[in-house]
Design an enzyme around this catalytic site. Structure first.
Site, PDB file in Angstrom:
ATOM      1  N   ARG A  49       0.873  -1.177   0.000  1.00 14.16           N
ATOM      2  CA  ARG A  49       0.000   0.000   0.000  1.00 14.16           C
ATOM      3  C   ARG A  49       0.909   1.225   0.000  1.00 14.16           C
ATOM      4  O   ARG A  49       2.015   1.186   0.546  1.00 14.16           O
ATOM      5  CB  ARG A  49      -0.911   0.017   1.226  1.00 14.16           C
ATOM      6  CG  ARG A  49      -1.868  -1.174   1.317  1.00 14.16           C
ATOM      7  CD  ARG A  49      -2.740  -1.073   2.564  1.00 14.16           C
ATOM      8  NE  ARG A  49      -3.683  -2.187   2.653  1.00 14.16           N
ATOM      9  CZ  ARG A  49      -3.444  -3.334   3.285  1.00 14.16           C
ATOM     10  NH1 ARG A  49      -2.273  -3.504   3.889  1.00 14.16           N
ATOM     11  NH2 ARG A  49      -4.345  -4.290   3.323  1.00 14.16           N
ATOM     12  N   LYS A  87      -2.427  -1.969   7.518  1.00 19.56           N
ATOM     13  CA  LYS A  87      -3.862  -1.744   7.699  1.00 19.56           C
ATOM     14  C   LYS A  87      -4.392  -2.666   8.793  1.00 19.56           C
ATOM     15  O   LYS A  87      -4.094  -3.857   8.827  1.00 19.56           O
ATOM     16  CB  LYS A  87      -4.599  -2.005   6.379  1.00 19.56           C
ATOM     17  CG  LYS A  87      -6.068  -1.604   6.410  1.00 19.56           C
ATOM     18  CD  LYS A  87      -6.689  -1.750   5.040  1.00 19.56           C
ATOM     19  CE  LYS A  87      -8.146  -1.297   5.055  1.00 19.56           C
ATOM     20  NZ  LYS A  87      -8.777  -1.433   3.726  1.00 19.56           N
ATOM     21  N   HIS A  97      -2.422   2.648  -6.103  1.00 21.68           N
ATOM     22  CA  HIS A  97      -2.951   1.388  -5.567  1.00 21.68           C
ATOM     23  C   HIS A  97      -3.143   0.342  -6.658  1.00 21.68           C
ATOM     24  O   HIS A  97      -3.184  -0.856  -6.375  1.00 21.68           O
ATOM     25  CB  HIS A  97      -4.276   1.649  -4.839  1.00 21.68           C
ATOM     26  CG  HIS A  97      -4.646   0.569  -3.862  1.00 21.68           C
ATOM     27  ND1 HIS A  97      -3.990   0.387  -2.665  1.00 21.68           N
ATOM     28  CD2 HIS A  97      -5.605  -0.396  -3.919  1.00 21.68           C
ATOM     29  CE1 HIS A  97      -4.526  -0.636  -2.016  1.00 21.68           C
ATOM     30  NE2 HIS A  97      -5.510  -1.127  -2.751  1.00 21.68           N
ATOM     31  N   ARG A 101      -0.592  -2.394  -6.676  1.00 21.49           N
ATOM     32  CA  ARG A 101      -0.836  -3.498  -5.735  1.00 21.49           C
ATOM     33  C   ARG A 101      -1.776  -4.526  -6.358  1.00 21.49           C
ATOM     34  O   ARG A 101      -1.545  -5.731  -6.248  1.00 21.49           O
ATOM     35  CB  ARG A 101      -1.426  -2.925  -4.440  1.00 21.49           C
ATOM     36  CG  ARG A 101      -1.759  -3.944  -3.365  1.00 21.49           C
ATOM     37  CD  ARG A 101      -2.148  -3.179  -2.094  1.00 21.49           C
ATOM     38  NE  ARG A 101      -2.981  -3.950  -1.188  1.00 21.49           N
ATOM     39  CZ  ARG A 101      -2.528  -4.732  -0.218  1.00 21.49           C
ATOM     40  NH1 ARG A 101      -1.224  -4.870  -0.059  1.00 21.49           N
ATOM     41  NH2 ARG A 101      -3.353  -5.371   0.582  1.00 21.49           N
ATOM     42  N   HIS A 124      -4.347  -9.608   3.595  1.00 18.91           N
ATOM     43  CA  HIS A 124      -5.805  -9.667   3.645  1.00 18.91           C
ATOM     44  C   HIS A 124      -6.251 -10.580   4.778  1.00 18.91           C
ATOM     45  O   HIS A 124      -5.736 -11.695   4.921  1.00 18.91           O
ATOM     46  CB  HIS A 124      -6.373 -10.192   2.326  1.00 18.91           C
ATOM     47  CG  HIS A 124      -6.289  -9.204   1.209  1.00 18.91           C
ATOM     48  ND1 HIS A 124      -6.425  -9.565  -0.117  1.00 18.91           N
ATOM     49  CD2 HIS A 124      -6.080  -7.858   1.215  1.00 18.91           C
ATOM     50  CE1 HIS A 124      -6.309  -8.478  -0.883  1.00 18.91           C
ATOM     51  NE2 HIS A 124      -6.109  -7.444  -0.096  1.00 18.91           N
ATOM     52  N   TYR A 151      -9.132 -11.197  -7.428  1.00 13.03           N
ATOM     53  CA  TYR A 151      -8.130 -11.219  -8.491  1.00 13.03           C
ATOM     54  C   TYR A 151      -8.318 -12.396  -9.448  1.00 13.03           C
ATOM     55  O   TYR A 151      -7.775 -12.391 -10.544  1.00 13.03           O
ATOM     56  CB  TYR A 151      -6.728 -11.232  -7.882  1.00 13.03           C
ATOM     57  CG  TYR A 151      -6.467  -9.984  -7.066  1.00 13.03           C
ATOM     58  CD1 TYR A 151      -6.404  -8.731  -7.675  1.00 13.03           C
ATOM     59  CD2 TYR A 151      -6.341 -10.045  -5.680  1.00 13.03           C
ATOM     60  CE1 TYR A 151      -6.219  -7.578  -6.933  1.00 13.03           C
ATOM     61  CE2 TYR A 151      -6.143  -8.891  -4.932  1.00 13.03           C
ATOM     62  CZ  TYR A 151      -6.086  -7.669  -5.558  1.00 13.03           C
ATOM     63  OH  TYR A 151      -5.907  -6.528  -4.830  1.00 13.03           O
TER      64      TYR A 151
END
Length: 376
Positions: A225, A250, A316, A319, A342, A351
């Protein structure tokens, strides 16, 4: 003596409408507040009523609002707000205290700076929309604010964030259990934009500044990120284990991600010319301050234009491209989930919808027809 940043309801500047259209201003004795009122052109002191009188003109009201922007203000007349919507920008002591409680609670619970800023922003915008005191707000007022965001064509994720922010503030922080009706918009199922490997190469070539090119390369090669990338330190890089340690990403989580050989070579070359004190990528404020996210977004936009790439991409997007390219090259989805940090595998599964590995194997029925020039 009143504590700093804590306001008592009895210590408000009170605004009311005069019969002739002027604005009546009552204030407890506070030299700073009185001087602010004195800055309004045409103001006068009514010794009989012991109040200030402000001309009911647009220009005078604008000056008054500016003068009282940091002062707790209670507007007694709803008609006054309807006549001068500028008064909606002002906050009462009750509202200032409520905002301070939100800010303090967000900090104590360890919310990220970005989330704190977003939640405070929604709370302040909600207050500006209210034409009544916050304590009198009901569910239909919050619904009106959320509907206004939808009418402004805000994304579903933005509106959902507003719901979370207001619910946290009004219910969790302020204890308004009566505000229990919340409607969340259906999330839009948008696929992320992905750059091809060739486009990433063109993008990197378009960036001449060594520091910026190295940072962009690290973001793509490690799936970082932007906020994680600009805060990297020398201690986070492990060339022996070929890993990057992401600290407090995050959700306040640490993780490791892959360190590219090519990106590390770029990083070594960069560090030979750049003194490193704290952050690998210092900004304009000095070696102990990192580059800002905004400045890197600006660098990215310029590079996209120079490279001739017209996709609606942001930093972003790199990423997203990292994850998609790994998936297309056969990397297990579980590993990609760990590298990206995640919490849920469902987040990573998006994805699979943008990967073209299997799509490229499919032959279009038009290609099977085998049209020649005469058929055309």
């Amino acid at each position: 003596m009143m504590k700093a940043n804590v306001y008592s309801l009895s210590h408000n500047v009170v605004l009311d409408a005069a019969p002739n259209g002027d604005v009546i201003v009552e204030t407890p004795y506070n030299e700073e507040w009185i001087n602010a009122i004195r800055s309004v052109p045409g103001r006068r002191w009514d010794a009989t009523s012991k109040c200030w009188v402000i001309p009911g003109s647009k220009s005078a009201i604008l000056v008054l609002c500016h003068a009282l922007q940091d002062v707790p203000v209670e507007v007694k007349s709803t008609q006054l707000v309807e006549r001068f919507p500028e008064f909606m920008q002002l906050q009462s002591g009750d509202e200032k205290n409520a905002l301070k409680k939100l800010k303090d609670t967000l900090k104590m619970k360890g919310y990220s700076i970005k989330t704190q800023k977003a939640y405070m922003g929604h709370a302040e915008r909600y207050l500006r929309m209210l034409t009544i005191p916050l304590k009198n707000a009901e569910s239909h007022h919050t619904h009106a604010y959320l509907l206004k965001l939808s009418d402004e064509s805000r994304s579903s994720s933005y509106v959902n964030q507003a719901v979370s922010a207001l619910r946290f503030w009004l219910v969790t922080v302020l204890g308004r259990s009566d505000l229990n009706q919340w409607i969340r918009p259906k999330r839009q199922k948008k696929l992320p934009v992905v750059l091809s490997s060739g486009e990433v190469a063109k993008l990197l070539k378009a960036i001449q500044h060594v520091k910026h090119r190295t940072l962009i390369a690290l973001i793509y090669s490690s799936g970082l990120r932007i906020g994680e990338a600009v805060r990297l330190t020398k201690q986070d890089i492990d060339p022996v284990r070929k890993t990057i340690h992401i600290r407090q990403g995050k959700g306040g989580k640490d993780r490791f991600t892959v360190l590219s050989n090519a990106a590390y070579a770029m990083l070594q070359n960069y560090m030979e010319t750049q003194p490193i004190v704290k952050y690998l990528f210092p900004g304009g404020k000095g070696l102990d301050h990192h580059l800002t996210e905004r400045s890197m977004q600006h660098v990215f936009v310029k590079a996209m234009r120079k490279a001739g790439i017209s996709k609606p991409a942001t930093v972003h997007t790199l990423r997203h491209s990292f994850a998609t390219h790994l998936l297309e090259n056969g990397t297990d989805l579980r590993y990609i989930q760990e590298l990206l940090g995640h919490e849920s595998s469902k987040t990573t599964e998006i994805y699979t919808h943008v990967s073209i590995k299997d799509i490229r194997r499919i032959q279009s029925p038009l290609d099977r027809i085998g049209m020649d020039d005469e058929d055309q």
